[in-house]
Scaffold this active site. Structure first.
Site, PDB file in Angstrom:
ATOM      1  N   THR A  13       4.449  -0.986   5.792  1.00  0.00           N
ATOM      2  CA  THR A  13       4.961  -1.061   6.413  1.00  0.00           C
ATOM      3  C   THR A  13       5.105  -2.620   5.695  1.00  0.00           C
ATOM      4  O   THR A  13       4.911  -3.243   4.817  1.00  0.00           O
ATOM      5  CB  THR A  13       3.480  -2.030   6.684  1.00  0.00           C
ATOM      6  OG1 THR A  13       2.292  -1.865   5.700  1.00  0.00           O
ATOM      7  CG2 THR A  13       3.091  -2.059   8.215  1.00  0.00           C
ATOM      8  N   GLY A  14       4.955  -1.208   4.014  1.00  0.00           N
ATOM      9  CA  GLY A  14       5.065  -1.547   2.847  1.00  0.00           C
ATOM     10  C   GLY A  14       6.195  -2.250   2.947  1.00  0.00           C
ATOM     11  O   GLY A  14       7.909  -1.682   3.182  1.00  0.00           O
ATOM     12  N   ARG A 101       4.746  14.036  -9.513  1.00  0.00           N
ATOM     13  CA  ARG A 101       5.428  14.641 -10.002  1.00  0.00           C
ATOM     14  C   ARG A 101       6.441  14.897 -11.115  1.00  0.00           C
ATOM     15  O   ARG A 101       6.520  16.265 -10.843  1.00  0.00           O
ATOM     16  CB  ARG A 101       6.543  13.094 -11.058  1.00  0.00           C
ATOM     17  CG  ARG A 101       6.877  12.131  -9.411  1.00  0.00           C
ATOM     18  CD  ARG A 101       7.289  11.215 -10.083  1.00  0.00           C
ATOM     19  NE  ARG A 101       7.970   9.881  -8.815  1.00  0.00           N
ATOM     20  CZ  ARG A 101       8.004   8.716  -9.220  1.00  0.00           C
ATOM     21  NH1 ARG A 101       6.574   8.745 -10.156  1.00  0.00           N
ATOM     22  NH2 ARG A 101       7.938   7.789  -7.832  1.00  0.00           N
ATOM     23  N   CYS A 131      12.649   5.137 -10.043  1.00  0.00           N
ATOM     24  CA  CYS A 131      13.888   5.234  -9.649  1.00  0.00           C
ATOM     25  C   CYS A 131      14.177   4.059 -10.735  1.00  0.00           C
ATOM     26  O   CYS A 131      15.786   4.498 -11.146  1.00  0.00           O
ATOM     27  CB  CYS A 131      13.333   3.285  -9.457  1.00  0.00           C
ATOM     28  SG  CYS A 131      12.099   2.326 -10.087  1.00  0.00           S
ATOM     29  N   HIS A 255      18.274  -1.461 -10.593  1.00  0.00           N
ATOM     30  CA  HIS A 255      18.353  -0.789 -12.230  1.00  0.00           C
ATOM     31  C   HIS A 255      19.389  -0.444 -12.622  1.00  0.00           C
ATOM     32  O   HIS A 255      20.613  -0.035 -12.488  1.00  0.00           O
ATOM     33  CB  HIS A 255      17.467   0.333 -12.258  1.00  0.00           C
ATOM     34  CG  HIS A 255      15.724   0.144 -11.765  1.00  0.00           C
ATOM     35  ND1 HIS A 255      15.183  -1.635 -11.766  1.00  0.00           N
ATOM     36  CD2 HIS A 255      14.609   0.824 -11.903  1.00  0.00           C
ATOM     37  CE1 HIS A 255      14.271  -1.365 -11.704  1.00  0.00           C
ATOM     38  NE2 HIS A 255      13.692   0.094 -11.775  1.00  0.00           N
ATOM     39  N   ASN A 328      17.431   0.237  -7.076  1.00  0.00           N
ATOM     40  CA  ASN A 328      15.910   0.862  -7.146  1.00  0.00           C
ATOM     41  C   ASN A 328      14.939   0.521  -5.712  1.00  0.00           C
ATOM     42  O   ASN A 328      14.377   1.594  -5.650  1.00  0.00           O
ATOM     43  CB  ASN A 328      14.747   0.277  -8.607  1.00  0.00           C
ATOM     44  CG  ASN A 328      15.062  -1.516  -8.098  1.00  0.00           C
ATOM     45  OD1 ASN A 328      16.126  -2.342  -7.997  1.00  0.00           O
ATOM     46  ND2 ASN A 328      13.448  -1.612  -8.561  1.00  0.00           N
TER      47      ASN A 328
END
Length: 349
Positions: A13-14, A101, A131, A255, A328
């Site tokens: 939902t984001g 990461r 991003c 970006h 991005n």
């Protein structure tokens, strides 16, 4: 005939999750069941994916049972908690947050650059880069294969959406406040008009702000260090020299970066340009005589990395300068995650 793998989208939902559902609808159908997962307050909502209304489930350990690949488009702390749970239930977790990461046991993957690393996942987790890094690394990777990159000096021009919905809302509100005014004609006048800075340390409308992320050692920001550390990991060059300055600009989405890349070998600019034209995931727009080059306004909503202003150094035959743009929210987030998942899906065939 083999059964198509089951996919879970966590954070459906984001903002990034919404883009992910669009991509799953647009891209080749490699999935069987698709489960949509979010917080308890979103449970029961119905979202469209591949032309079907799918009910959102509340996140819980059992929702990952039978899932082959789980995409995480959620904040770091949620991924840190739930990606290992999904992996423990048998799913391969592909995480779009920063939680894993730099974990040496979690590959950091960009399919056009280091697809083979996706199979090296002892924790059952694959990570998606930041991003800003993603907006340049496909081009850098293509040039690295040809010339061997030795150093990167990077200046980013980052969109407000990189700060989330709060960044978008702040910029749009600020634009309304300064419209029709003479803001920008004397020192500090924008701060008199714009009193709510949102997530930015200075007014962003009609301005550029040389800051993105949080303060880290030696005056660098977290965003700048991500560019350095993630580029090293993706390219497999532990001592790659990288200097980044991250700047926020009054753009909603996409970006841009200026990259000065020094290589181990001399670079022929025409051969480099042609190599980029023939590389996956890259669009070259580079016609200075006719003022043709990529800008965020042209690139937003598209999937490739766009590159132009490709110039050989006037002083060093091993150095190339270029300008890149990448959406991005697509390649910089949802698209790369989807591509990683598709790599994993092939293992089920």
């Amino acid at each position: 005939m083999s059964k198509k793998p089951t996919l879970a989208v966590v954070g459906a939902t984001g903002a990034v999750g919404t883009v992910m559902l669009e991509l799953l609808t647009e891209r080749e159908d490699v999935w069987g069941e698709i489960r949509l997962i979010a917080s308890a307050r979103s449970a029961g909502k119905k979202l469209m994916v591949r032309g079907e209304a799918v009910t959102v489930q509340a996140i819980a350990p059992e929702v990952f049972d039978g899932v082959d690949v789980a995409l995480f488009d959620v904040p770091d702390e949620i991924s840190a908690q739930w990606a290992p749970i999904a992996a423990a239930r048998g799913a391969i977790a592909v995480d779009n947050s920063g939680a894993f990461r730099m974990d040496p046991e979690v590959p950091l993957v960009v399919p056009e650059v280091n697809a083979e690393d996706a199979k090296l996942r002892p924790k059952g987790i694959i990570s998606n880069p930041n991003c800003t890094t993603l907006s340049m690394i496909v081009v850098v990777g293509a040039l690295h294969r040809k010339y061997g990159v030795a150093e990167l000096i990077v200046s980013s021009y980052q969109a407000a959406s990189g700060a989330g919905q709060a960044g978008i809302d702040a910029l749009q509100d600020q634009i309304k406040l300064v419209a029709g005014t003479q803001v920008g004609s004397k020192p500090g006048d924008s701060r008199e008009v714009i009193t709510d800075l949102g997530p930015f340390p200075a007014p962003l409308a009609l301005n550029v702000v040389p800051w993105a992320g949080s303060l880290k050692n030696d005056g660098y920001t977290s965003e700048e260090l991500k560019v350095r550390n993630e580029s090293r990991k993706i390219l497999g060059i532990a001592d790659l020299k990288v200097t980044a300055t991250c700047v926020r600009v009054p753009v909603i989405t996409t970006h841009s970066l200026t990259v000065v890349a020094r290589f181990d070998n001399p670079v022929d600019v025409n051969a480099a340009r042609e190599s980029l034209r023939n590389s996956e995931g890259i669009v070259v727009v580079d016609d200075p005589e006719n003022l043709q080059f990529p800008t965020p306004a042209d690139v937003v909503g598209t999937d490739p990395t766009w590159v132009g202003r490709i110039r050989a150094s006037l002083d060093d035959p091993n150095t190339l300068t270029f300008f890149v743009c990448g959406d991005n929210l697509r390649k910089g987030a949802a698209l790369n995650t989807a591509q990683i998942a598709e790599l994993v899906a092939k293992e089920f065939n």
